[in-house]
Design an enzyme around this catalytic site. Structure first.
Site, PDB file in Angstrom:
ATOM      1  CG  ASP A   1      -6.139   8.646   3.921  1.00 33.52           C
ATOM      2  OD1 ASP A   1      -6.685   9.032   2.856  1.00 33.52           O
ATOM      3  OD2 ASP A   1      -4.932   8.861   4.175  1.00 33.52           O
ATOM      4  CG  HIS A   2      -7.337  12.573   6.061  1.00 28.65           C
ATOM      5  ND1 HIS A   2      -6.685  11.482   6.614  1.00 28.65           N
ATOM      6  CD2 HIS A   2      -6.378  13.514   5.843  1.00 28.65           C
ATOM      7  CE1 HIS A   2      -5.399  11.765   6.732  1.00 28.65           C
ATOM      8  NE2 HIS A   2      -5.183  12.984   6.269  1.00 28.65           N
TER       9      HIS A   2
ATOM     10  CB  THR B   1      -0.023   9.304  -3.039  1.00 31.60           C
ATOM     11  OG1 THR B   1       0.217   8.428  -1.927  1.00 31.60           O
ATOM     12  CG2 THR B   1       0.464  10.704  -2.696  1.00 31.60           C
TER      13      THR B   1
ATOM     14  CB  CYS C   1      -4.365   7.119   1.110  1.00 30.35           C
ATOM     15  SG  CYS C   1      -2.886   6.648   0.195  1.00 30.35           S
TER      16      CYS C   1
ATOM     17  N   GLY D   1       0.524   4.863   0.358  1.00 38.27           N
ATOM     18  CA  GLY D   1       0.503   4.296   1.714  1.00 38.27           C
ATOM     19  C   GLY D   1      -0.552   3.214   1.859  1.00 38.27           C
TER      20      GLY D   1
ATOM     21  NE  ARG E   1      -4.712  15.009   0.288  1.00 39.44           N
ATOM     22  CZ  ARG E   1      -4.216  14.708   1.474  1.00 39.44           C
ATOM     23  NH1 ARG E   1      -2.986  14.245   1.589  1.00 39.44           N
ATOM     24  NH2 ARG E   1      -4.944  14.877   2.563  1.00 39.44           N
TER      25      ARG E   1
ATOM     26  CG  HIS F   1       0.051 -13.438 -16.302  1.00 42.46           C
ATOM     27  ND1 HIS F   1       1.307 -12.954 -16.590  1.00 42.46           N
ATOM     28  CD2 HIS F   1      -0.754 -13.030 -17.311  1.00 42.46           C
ATOM     29  CE1 HIS F   1       1.256 -12.276 -17.733  1.00 42.46           C
ATOM     30  NE2 HIS F   1       0.016 -12.310 -18.184  1.00 42.46           N
TER      31      HIS F   1
ATOM     32  CG  HIS G   1      -0.313  -8.974 -17.376  1.00 39.05           C
ATOM     33  ND1 HIS G   1       0.859  -8.562 -17.946  1.00 39.05           N
ATOM     34  CD2 HIS G   1      -1.165  -9.234 -18.406  1.00 39.05           C
ATOM     35  CE1 HIS G   1       0.743  -8.570 -19.273  1.00 39.05           C
ATOM     36  NE2 HIS G   1      -0.488  -8.969 -19.575  1.00 39.05           N
ATOM     37  CG  ASN G   2      -0.289  -7.585 -11.962  1.00 40.16           C
ATOM     38  OD1 ASN G   2      -0.580  -6.603 -12.641  1.00 40.16           O
ATOM     39  ND2 ASN G   2       0.920  -8.111 -11.965  1.00 40.16           N
TER      40      ASN G   2
END
Ligand code: RB5
Length: 145
Positions: free
Chosen positions: A8-9, A67, A65, A70, A109, A132, A98-99
């Protein structure tokens, strides 16, 4: 290797810098947007990148995004996506080992460019550890409930 990338922005600037890094390294990618700093909704880009990855057109996806929170939540709603919000080299490496994360989420940001590259390199240089597998299967069994 071909990578799907979208933001996103809040993640636009980091996305553009990561694209330059891929170009320098001759790594193929497709940019699913956004294409400016204008405000947009991160689920739209999580959806596009997530579907591109599970439809096997790409080796993995990157979503960004402000952080990473989201857009990682949204990406994980796409059936078959295992999106990992990572913030250092260790979590980047473990997300693969693992995942078997097929989407990496970053915060534009919260994670500086140099750090983001170190994280992506740690992820790309790591290998999934098949011990796993039962846990991965159980993640996707939840999608059938
Ligand atoms: C957009 O302002 C911001 O909320 C978004 O980029 C992201 O950080 C959400 O988790």
């Amino acid at each position: 290797m071909k990578i799907a990338i979208g933001s996103d922005h809040g993640g636009f600037e980091l996305k553009e810098n990561i694209k330059k890094y891929f170009e320098d390294k001759n790594i193929q990618y497709h940019d699913f947007g956004t294409n400016s700093n204008d405000a947009v909704d991160y689920p739209d880009f999580a959806n596009k990148v997530g579907h591109a990855v599970v439809e096997k057109q790409y080796d993995f996806g990157i979503v960004i995004c402000g952080t990473g929170i989201g857009i990682s939540i949204a990406a994980n709603k796409v059936k078959g996506v295992r999106a990992a919000l990572v913030y250092d080299e260790n979590t980047g490496q473990l997300a693969r080992q693992h995942n078997n994360a097929n989407v990496i989420a970053l915060g534009g940001r919260t994670t500086p460019y140099e750090k983001a590259i170190k994280i992506l390199e740690a992820y790309m240089n790591a290998s999934y550890e098949p011990r796993h597998e039962q846990r991965i299967k159980k993640i996707h069994n939840i999608e059938k409930e």
